[in-house]
Design a protein around this motif. Structure first.
Motif, short mmCIF file in Angstrom:
data_model
loop_
_atom_site.label_atom_id
_atom_site.label_comp_id
_atom_site.label_asym_id
_atom_site.label_seq_id
_atom_site.Cartn_x
_atom_site.Cartn_y
_atom_site.Cartn_z
N PRO A 260 -44.49 -104.55 -3.69
CA PRO A 260 -45.07 -104.69 -5.32
C PRO A 260 -44.32 -105.09 -6.47
O PRO A 260 -43.34 -104.54 -6.41
N VAL A 261 -44.95 -105.95 -7.23
CA VAL A 261 -44.24 -106.34 -8.35
C VAL A 261 -44.92 -105.65 -9.61
O VAL A 261 -46.09 -106.06 -9.78
N GLY A 262 -44.42 -104.75 -10.39
CA GLY A 262 -45.09 -103.87 -11.36
C GLY A 262 -45.92 -102.95 -10.61
O GLY A 262 -45.70 -102.48 -9.51
N GLN A 263 -46.92 -102.36 -11.51
CA GLN A 263 -47.86 -101.39 -11.21
C GLN A 263 -48.79 -101.56 -10.17
O GLN A 263 -49.30 -102.61 -10.08
N VAL A 264 -48.82 -100.59 -8.96
CA VAL A 264 -49.87 -100.80 -8.18
C VAL A 264 -51.27 -100.17 -8.65
O VAL A 264 -51.14 -99.12 -9.05
N TYR A 265 -52.27 -100.79 -8.72
CA TYR A 265 -53.57 -100.32 -9.53
C TYR A 265 -54.71 -100.16 -8.29
O TYR A 265 -55.60 -99.54 -8.79
N ALA A 266 -54.68 -100.84 -7.28
CA ALA A 266 -55.63 -100.69 -6.36
C ALA A 266 -55.25 -100.59 -4.72
O ALA A 266 -54.14 -101.12 -4.60
N LEU A 267 -55.74 -99.88 -3.99
CA LEU A 267 -55.48 -99.48 -2.78
C LEU A 267 -56.64 -99.77 -1.69
O LEU A 267 -57.77 -99.13 -2.29
N ALA A 268 -56.56 -100.15 -0.60
CA ALA A 268 -57.68 -100.02 0.57
C ALA A 268 -57.29 -100.24 1.68
O ALA A 268 -56.15 -100.54 2.03
N THR A 269 -57.91 -99.73 2.76
CA THR A 269 -57.72 -99.90 4.22
C THR A 269 -58.64 -100.37 4.91
O THR A 269 -59.88 -100.21 4.75
N SER A 270 -58.25 -101.13 6.05
CA SER A 270 -59.28 -101.37 7.20
C SER A 270 -58.72 -100.57 8.39
O SER A 270 -58.17 -99.63 8.23
N ASP A 271 -59.24 -100.90 9.61
CA ASP A 271 -58.94 -100.15 10.71
C ASP A 271 -57.50 -100.17 10.94
O ASP A 271 -56.78 -99.11 11.40
N ASP A 272 -56.75 -101.39 10.46
CA ASP A 272 -55.21 -101.14 10.86
C ASP A 272 -54.58 -102.01 9.70
O ASP A 272 -53.36 -102.58 10.06
N LEU A 273 -54.99 -102.06 8.69
CA LEU A 273 -54.34 -102.63 7.48
C LEU A 273 -54.30 -102.00 6.25
O LEU A 273 -55.28 -101.48 5.92
N LEU A 274 -53.36 -101.72 5.52
CA LEU A 274 -53.13 -101.16 4.26
C LEU A 274 -52.95 -102.14 3.12
O LEU A 274 -52.28 -103.22 3.39
#
Length: 440
Positions: free
Chosen positions: A217-231
């Motif tokens: 990531p470049v800069g602050q990470v503001y959001a996260l989510a996951t699927s069955d096999d993906l971040l």
């Protein structure tokens, strides 16, 4: 992440059975200082009105971490839930008339001199069917994430760069980890807790107590989510980074895959929709005022939604709908079209900018929308009618909200002073209280 308490490493589940509730007879006295408009205790063990305020019923003493020691029973973050039916109209400081929906700012600071004569609300909440059980503090700046990965520990993150672990039975802070930068967001999937910080995502497995740092990531990470096999991680430069992983395999294998690019400014909200028999999608909201719809299979952009006129702060998938909120003071409800696109089916306007949306069911299985506004409050709405269920207030910005496991009735609101633990009342208790109120 290394959690520590004092000078030693701590990550065992501390805390035992909750202490016994305080003697209710002591809570039947009206606070002398409150009558004079000078009480600055939060919570106070005496009454601030004719009936007890649920937010003070679970009062406990502070421990060394600055958090409150105990909840009043052994059901995990539970306490005395208000037993009031929907027609309950008795006077108290928790439920007031429609004209008193603004909280008294002087009362918040312990400086209101009007007492019972004050025209504003002297309470941290307004509404029926839920209670404020406790308030846990310890962070030095406002909270940006709360998650509960299905264990007996709740985690909170803050702009102060710390992640705190809380025992869900006792309410004690059992560990603190310095993650090396401001926490922009938190997310949990299976045993994994993910923390977004500047230029990285911290990943920590709560079962093996192992951790790693994902760069990119470049800069602050503001959001996260996951699927069955993906971040997925939304970063400050407008890129959504992605890693393949398996949440239930403990080999710490995260494989970077091509990023999702298209936003021109920071991505601050992400949500994944996994619909049976339909195309799986990712929705992203940005400071560039747009929502982008991505295919989870190809990671290609399918559509760009531009109906918001300010930052799209939060996204929520609920059944066949997508809900979005923005600093433009609107909540929009989206639905799929016949050609596979998405369009607005309803817009609700608010008086203030909107920061976070979360959905849950109350103890009667009714859907409720929790909506954080930038006036230091949370609005609770019935869906789909958007009829108001109540409000929760705070001294400082509320930037984090989370819901507990299904059927627990628990939800959490995090602000600059810590986070409040709330719970919906059982349906049976509501019916019983309504019958008592009617017969009297």
């Amino acid at each position: 992440m290394c959690f520590h308490g004092g000078k030693r490493r701590v990550f065992n589940r501390l805390g035992g059975d909750s202490t016994a509730p305080t003697d209710s007879s002591k809570n039947q006295k009206v606070c002398y200082h409150w009558r004079a408009g000078k009480c600055n205790r939060y919570p106070c063990r005496f009454l601030h009105g004719e009936l007890p305020d649920p937010s003070t019923a679970a009062a406990a003493t502070a421990n060394g971490s600055g958090s409150l020691k105990r909840f009043s029973d052994d059901s995990g973050f539970s306490g005395p839930v208000a037993k009031r039916g929907p027609n309950y109209k008795n006077k108290n400081t928790w439920v007031r008339s429609k004209t008193d929906q603004k909280v008294c700012t002087d009362w918040m600071q312990g400086q209101c001199t009007h007492g019972d004569g004050c025209k504003f609300l002297h309470s941290w909440s307004l509404g029926e069917g839920f209670a404020l059980l406790n308030h846990l503090d310890g962070h030095q700046e406002f909270m940006t994430g709360i998650c509960w990965p299905g264990s007996d520990t709740v985690y909170s993150g803050s702009r102060d760069g710390a992640v705190r672990a809380w025992n869900s039975s006792s309410g004690e802070c059992v560990g603190v980890a310095n993650v090396g930068g401001e926490v922009g967001c938190m997310f949990s999937e299976g045993p994994w807790v993910f923390v977004g910080i500047p230029d990285a995502v911290k990943a920590w497995n709560t079962q093996t107590n192992s951790d790693l740092s994902l760069s990119g990531p470049v800069g602050q990470v503001y959001a996260l989510a996951t699927s069955d096999d993906l971040l997925l991680a939304g970063s400050q430069d407008g890129t959504i980074l992605a890693w393949k992983f398996n949440a239930f395999i403990t080999n710490n294998n995260f494989e970077a895959v091509p990023s999702l690019k298209g936003h021109t400014r920071a991505v601050v909200s992400l949500v994944v929709s996994l619909a049976a028999g339909a195309q799986n999608r990712v929705y992203s909201g940005s400071v560039d005022h747009s929502i982008k719809v991505w295919s989870l299979d190809t990671l290609q952009c399918l559509q760009t939604l531009t109906e918001h006129t300010d930052v799209v702060m939060s996204l929520l998938c609920w059944e066949q709908f997508l809900l979005s909120c923005s600093l433009d003071q609107t909540i929009k409800v989206w639905i799929g079209t016949n050609d596979g696109g998405v369009e607005v089916t309803h817009t609700r306007s608010e008086e203030h900018g909107l920061l976070v949306l979360r959905g849950m069911h109350d103890m009667e299985s009714k859907p409720v929308l929790l909506c954080v506004c930038n006036d230091n409050s949370v609005r609770l709405y019935d869906l789909p009618s958007f009829s108001e269920r109540g409000k929760i207030f705070a001294k400082q910005d509320i930037r984090a909200i989370a819901v507990g496991p299904d059927r627990s009735g628990l939800f959490f609101t995090g602000d600059g002073t810590g986070f409040k633990v709330c719970k919906w009342a059982e349906a049976e208790a509501e019916a019983e209280a309504e019958a008592i109120a009617t017969s009297s």
